[in-house]
Design a protein around this motif. Structure first.
Motif, PDB file in Angstrom:
ATOM      1  N   PHE A 168       0.946  -1.048   0.078  1.00 10.96           N
ATOM      2  CA  PHE A 168       0.043   0.007  -0.014  1.00 10.96           C
ATOM      3  C   PHE A 168       0.813   1.121   0.070  1.00 10.96           C
ATOM      4  O   PHE A 168       0.618   2.225  -0.689  1.00 10.96           O
ATOM      5  N   THR A 169       1.900   1.153   0.828  1.00  6.58           N
ATOM      6  CA  THR A 169       2.605   2.411   1.133  1.00  6.58           C
ATOM      7  C   THR A 169       3.526   2.804  -0.017  1.00  6.58           C
ATOM      8  O   THR A 169       3.778   4.108  -0.300  1.00  6.58           O
ATOM      9  N   ARG A 170       4.151   1.752  -0.533  1.00 11.56           N
ATOM     10  CA  ARG A 170       5.447   2.145  -1.538  1.00 11.56           C
ATOM     11  C   ARG A 170       4.908   1.904  -2.856  1.00 11.56           C
ATOM     12  O   ARG A 170       5.171   2.559  -3.859  1.00 11.56           O
ATOM     13  N   TYR A 171       3.746   1.206  -3.053  1.00 12.39           N
ATOM     14  CA  TYR A 171       3.595   1.142  -4.593  1.00 12.39           C
ATOM     15  C   TYR A 171       2.202   1.183  -5.053  1.00 12.39           C
ATOM     16  O   TYR A 171       1.798   1.628  -6.229  1.00 12.39           O
ATOM     17  N   THR A 172       0.848   1.241  -4.020  1.00 11.07           N
ATOM     18  CA  THR A 172      -0.077   1.311  -4.795  1.00 11.07           C
ATOM     19  C   THR A 172      -1.115   2.567  -4.147  1.00 11.07           C
ATOM     20  O   THR A 172      -1.314   3.459  -4.921  1.00 11.07           O
ATOM     21  N   LEU A 173      -1.299   2.149  -3.074  1.00  6.50           N
ATOM     22  CA  LEU A 173      -2.424   3.297  -2.354  1.00  6.50           C
ATOM     23  C   LEU A 173      -2.058   4.586  -2.002  1.00  6.50           C
ATOM     24  O   LEU A 173      -2.684   5.649  -2.525  1.00  6.50           O
ATOM     25  N   ILE A 174      -1.020   4.774  -1.262  1.00  3.23           N
ATOM     26  CA  ILE A 174      -0.709   6.008  -0.537  1.00  3.23           C
ATOM     27  C   ILE A 174       0.327   6.718  -1.313  1.00  3.23           C
ATOM     28  O   ILE A 174      -0.126   8.051  -1.214  1.00  3.23           O
ATOM     29  N   PRO A 175       1.316   6.421  -2.085  1.00  2.00           N
ATOM     30  CA  PRO A 175       2.201   7.264  -2.888  1.00  2.00           C
ATOM     31  C   PRO A 175       1.342   8.517  -3.578  1.00  2.00           C
ATOM     32  O   PRO A 175       0.322   8.142  -4.258  1.00  2.00           O
ATOM     33  N   LYS A 176       2.068   9.353  -3.739  1.00  2.00           N
ATOM     34  CA  LYS A 176       1.573  10.588  -4.822  1.00  2.00           C
ATOM     35  C   LYS A 176       2.188  10.211  -6.041  1.00  2.00           C
ATOM     36  O   LYS A 176       3.227  10.051  -6.217  1.00  2.00           O
ATOM     37  N   GLY A 177       1.257  10.082  -7.009  1.00  2.00           N
ATOM     38  CA  GLY A 177       1.873   9.839  -8.673  1.00  2.00           C
ATOM     39  C   GLY A 177       1.676  10.968  -9.519  1.00  2.00           C
ATOM     40  O   GLY A 177       1.169  11.982  -9.072  1.00  2.00           O
ATOM     41  N   LYS A 178       2.355  10.771 -10.512  1.00  2.00           N
ATOM     42  CA  LYS A 178       2.479  11.727 -11.500  1.00  2.00           C
ATOM     43  C   LYS A 178       0.978  12.377 -11.862  1.00  2.00           C
ATOM     44  O   LYS A 178       0.582  13.604 -12.006  1.00  2.00           O
ATOM     45  N   PHE A 179       0.022  11.377 -12.090  1.00  2.00           N
ATOM     46  CA  PHE A 179      -1.231  11.904 -12.252  1.00  2.00           C
ATOM     47  C   PHE A 179      -2.089  11.925 -11.247  1.00  2.00           C
ATOM     48  O   PHE A 179      -3.266  12.021 -11.384  1.00  2.00           O
ATOM     49  N   LEU A 180      -1.883  11.421 -10.096  1.00  2.00           N
ATOM     50  CA  LEU A 180      -2.428  11.378  -8.782  1.00  2.00           C
ATOM     51  C   LEU A 180      -1.735  12.174  -7.637  1.00  2.00           C
ATOM     52  O   LEU A 180      -1.354  11.685  -6.767  1.00  2.00           O
TER      53      LEU A 180
END
Lengths: 318, 124
Positions: free
Chosen positions: A34-46
């Motif tokens: 969750f924390t490193r790859y999917t849910l939590i991180p801020k992404g370029k388009f999120l």
């Protein structure tokens, strides 16, 4: 698993606004997923991270991962295939029988809402765990979920990834694929690869008593497999390569201690999204690596007569 | 620039950007602190990863090899393993999930050489 629509975890981090976990409990089994790859991180388009994403968890019981989910769907055990099939129908706008859907533990209304969410997202991902692939239906369930993700690409971008457990189980699929054309359960006894899960898979071979010697590398079937399989391992010559003396080592004829992968043995390991990672071991082991021992066994076997004619002896000079 | 070479001071070796192989996440942002023959700290690792790194030491806790339960040399054990695998009509190579790709590649060559079935945890 050829033919699946997939992506790297980096792409998912930067793009996925709909995340579904099916039959897996990442909060306890993959704590940093969750924390490193999917849910939590801020992404370029999120840019807002968690706030920009929707997470749906499908499982037969409410696990620790349910707390991280926006929606938890509790389904009846063994009804995964039925639910995926109904979902595929709803996604395509086909009619479904309410009574049949009700058997899965989900109402038709929830199913329609789920299909709507999946079709309306910008980038969706389904992670499926052993709760899907190892229950009733097995690889048919995996095939169904891969098909669902593929079909959703008619509406939006959708990918699917299996949640792999052991460190380099993805690597073993990759290495066997590029060497033999098949990912696991490959029979080379005729000198060319044959693939048939159920016939050439380990538990089936051992329970039927088909094998007459076993080399175990980095696994402990003596602690995890069904009793008839363990008995067959004890009855026939078993060779174990492992950093520890395991349960299997105790019933084996030969045990060789090796350096621990990643801790004291260098090399390459594949992440669950099929991205290879170099290892940086921190310790120096007094034992040889698995690779060194395997190469020594190959040398020792090569000194004996070949079991099948070797290519060079078949070649004729014209 | 990412610093990847281990730095050593006061007998403490620090390995930045180490890779954890406990689960399929294969997190590659772990900072390992090694002292002597054990890892004393695994920065950024989760609870599962930390116990994995601390559990595996470089101590000589086990004999090099065992033949029929008796301590033996690696060479003798390799020779015995080769005899069993060569004599078998239907050998099986199983596991592969906790070893490197390099070891897996060796295992596939060995399977081809002895005409074995090769299989991993994927089939479970």
């Amino acid at each position: 698993m050829g033919g699946k629509v997939s992506a790297t975890l980096g792409e998912i981090k930067n793009r996925a606004d709909f995340i579904m976990y099916w039959g897996g409990n990442p909060a306890e089994c993959h704590p940093r997923h969750f924390t490193r790859y999917t849910l939590i991180p801020k992404g370029k388009f999120l840019p807002n991270g968690r706030k920009d994403r929707t997470m749906v968890l499908v499982d037969i019981r409410e696990t620790a991962s349910a707390r991280a989910a926006d929606q938890f769907l509790q389904i009846r055990p063994g009804k995964d295939f039925e639910l995926i099939t109904a979902l595929r129908a709803v996604v395509k706008g086909l009619p479904v029988d309410d009574a049949l859907v009700a058997q899965t533990g989900i109402t038709t209304e929830t199913l329609h809402d789920l299909a709507r969410q999946m079709k309306q997202c910008r980038f969706g991902v389904i992670f499926f765990g052993m709760g899907l692939s190892m229950t009733r239906g097995k690889h048919m369930n995996s095939a169904a979920i891969l098909t669902l993700a593929t079909e959703l690409n008619a509406f939006t971008k959708f990918v699917t990834l299996p949640m792999r457990g052991h460190g380099n189980v993805t690597g073993s699929d990759m290495v066997m694929r590029w060497n033999t054309g098949y990912p696991f359960g490959v029979n080379l006894s005729r000198g060319y690869p044959r693939f048939n899960p159920g016939e050439y898979s380990t538990i089936d071979l051992l329970v039927r008593g088909d094998t007459d010697a076993t080399l175990v590398l980095g696994a402990d079937p003596g602690a995890t497999m069904p009793q008839p399989a363990i008995e067959h391992l004890a009855r026939t010559p078993t060779i174990v390569l492992d950093p520890k003396v395991t349960h299997t080592s105790k019933l084996a004829r030969v045990h060789i201690t090796t350096a621990a992968t990643g801790v004291s043995a260098p090399g390459t390991v594949y992440r669950m999204d099929e991205v290879p990672m170099p290892l940086r071991p921190a310790l120096k082991s007094p034992y040889p690596t698995d690779e060194e021992v395997v190469l020594k066994i190959i040398e020792a076997v090569n000194r004996k007569a070949p079991f099948a004619p070797r290519a060079e002896s078949m070649m004729r000079t014209v | 620039m990412i610093r990847t070479a281990p730095a050593s001071q006061d007998g403490l070796t620090i390995v930045p950007h180490a890779t954890c192989t406990f689960c399929g996440c294969v997190c590659d942002d772990i900072e390992l602190h090694a002292q002597g023959d054990r890892i004393v700290r695994a920065k950024s690792a989760c609870s599962l990863g930390e116990s994995w790194f601390k559990y595996h030491t470089a101590e000589r806790n086990y004999p090099d090899a065992l033949i029929d339960g008796q301590p033996a040399t690696v060479d003798a054990a390799v020779e015995r393993a080769a005899e069993y695998l060569h004599a078998a009509h239907m050998p099986l190579i199983y596991g592969l999930s906790n070893v490197t790709c390099e070891a897996q590649r060796g295992a596939v060559s060995l399977a081809e050489l002895i005409g074995a079935v090769i299989d991993s945890h994927t089939s479970l």
